[in-house]
Design an enzyme around this catalytic site. Sequence first.
Site, short mmCIF file in Angstrom:
data_model
loop_
_atom_site.label_atom_id
_atom_site.label_comp_id
_atom_site.label_asym_id
_atom_site.label_seq_id
_atom_site.Cartn_x
_atom_site.Cartn_y
_atom_site.Cartn_z
N CYS A 3 29.68 10.60 -57.16
CA CYS A 3 29.32 9.77 -57.78
C CYS A 3 29.43 8.52 -58.97
CB CYS A 3 28.06 10.02 -57.82
SG CYS A 3 27.06 11.02 -59.63
N HIS A 43 30.00 26.66 -57.14
CA HIS A 43 29.20 25.61 -57.42
C HIS A 43 28.67 25.31 -56.52
CE1 HIS A 43 27.58 21.83 -59.22
NE2 HIS A 43 27.79 22.27 -60.14
N ASN A 91 30.88 17.96 -64.36
CA ASN A 91 31.01 17.09 -64.58
C ASN A 91 31.62 16.74 -66.16
OD1 ASN A 91 29.03 15.25 -66.27
ND2 ASN A 91 28.09 17.20 -65.24
N GLU A 125 26.55 23.09 -56.05
CA GLU A 125 26.51 22.09 -54.65
C GLU A 125 26.66 22.28 -53.71
OE1 GLU A 125 28.19 18.25 -56.66
OE2 GLU A 125 27.56 17.34 -54.86
C1 2E7 Z 1 23.43 17.50 -59.91
C2 2E7 Z 1 24.42 17.37 -59.15
O1 2E7 Z 1 23.58 19.51 -63.88
P1 2E7 Z 1 24.82 19.05 -64.34
O2 2E7 Z 1 25.93 19.57 -65.38
O3 2E7 Z 1 25.99 19.46 -62.84
P2 2E7 Z 1 27.47 19.26 -62.64
O4 2E7 Z 1 27.67 19.39 -61.16
O5 2E7 Z 1 28.27 18.88 -63.06
O6 2E7 Z 1 28.22 21.17 -62.88
O7 2E7 Z 1 25.30 17.45 -64.12
C3 2E7 Z 1 23.72 16.73 -63.21
C4 2E7 Z 1 24.51 16.41 -62.07
C5 2E7 Z 1 25.74 16.64 -61.18
N1 2E7 Z 1 25.56 16.78 -60.38
C6 2E7 Z 1 23.53 17.49 -61.31
CL1 2E7 Z 1 25.09 17.69 -57.49
FE1 F3S Z 2 23.34 12.48 -59.10
FE2 F3S Z 2 25.84 12.11 -60.05
FE3 F3S Z 2 24.02 12.84 -61.41
S1 F3S Z 2 24.85 13.44 -58.23
S2 F3S Z 2 22.30 14.42 -60.31
S3 F3S Z 2 23.48 11.18 -60.13
S4 F3S Z 2 26.02 13.19 -61.42
#
Ligand code: 2E7
Ligand code: F3S
Length: 317
Positions: free
Chosen positions: A196, A126, A226, A128
């Site tokens: 978060c 991932h 998420n 992140e």
């Molecule tokens: C950034 C971060 O873009 P997403 O679906 O990302 P995930 O990490 O869930 O694959 O959601 C928003 C987001 C969540 N975490 C953006 Cl670090």
């Molecule tokens: Fe940040 Fe959480 Fe959204 S890490 S991009 S507030 S899902």
Amino acid sequence: MTRSVVVAAPRGYCAGVDRAVVTVERALEIYGPPVYVRKQIVHNKHVVEDLSARGAIFVEEIAEVPEGANVVFSAHGVSPQVRAEAKGRNLHTIDATCPLVTKVHHEAKRFAGQGNQILLIGHSGHEEVEGTMGEAPEHTILVEHPDDVAGVEVDDPESVAWLSQTTLSVDETWETVDALRAKFPKLIDPPSDDICYATQNRQSAVKQIAANADLVIVVGSRNSSNSVRLVEVALDAGAKAAHRVDNASEVDPAWLEGVDKIGVTSGASVPDELVQGVLDFLVEQGYPAATEERLTEENLTFALPPELRRDLKAARG
Ligand code: 2E7
Ligand code: F3S
């Protein structure tokens, strides 16, 4: 039984996604297309398609961006190595990393600087995780599941700390932390939760609607960590079935057979019109209009990246 559709709140855009999407929109306005974006700005197919149509060019690697061009770093963050590469190509960078991810990067640097090894709970591959690990690659060990804890080996069990990806399952992460602490009793905690507020609220909200649901529909893209977690949390909370869709066209009518009670929610990267599309589709299938079940209000907003605010101010005079 009477039919019902309940839509969870909070759902959809979090403060970090809103900031990242607006960052690309404003960058297109002030610099003009093309604006390059390293990786998907957020993990949503529709958001990426929409911004592409407006002149954003999404690339996988900095090497694909022409020398001197404008490039936005995605909400998931980047490693120092990626920043250095961008500098080496003389790129004008705009950093849309969510401030809550930047906080985790600071924690990683601090723990490593104090001589601790970091057990990072997260999913391999991932973006992140790649960014956070890049802050202290020699000091970080990735732990993906509670079952992996047995195989974790550290240099000094007295100097270990844990951190996590921001979008994990809250319950599973605590299972992993408990297993780590049983193995390393001196394990150091992060100063505050890394998962978060948006992840936590969306999971708590879906739990509330899932317990009574024959079916939960989660709107979100396949690679959205998420969003995928919301399907798992709904099933754990008692939903008889749960499926992820990118939009209404992916709802399989067979899922609705014999189903009275439906719950609907969406991941943090999902525009709400896609949820509305699913609710409209359910009405066409004979279900009543949805009622919303709200767990809590969210009021957090983040200022745009300072480098963009400066250029916006200059452009507007
Ligand atoms: C950034 C971060 O873009 P997403 O679906 O990302 P995930 O990490 O869930 O694959 O959601 C928003 C987001 C969540 N975490 C953006 Cl670090
Ligand atoms: Fe940040 Fe959480 Fe959204 S890490 S991009 S507030 S899902």
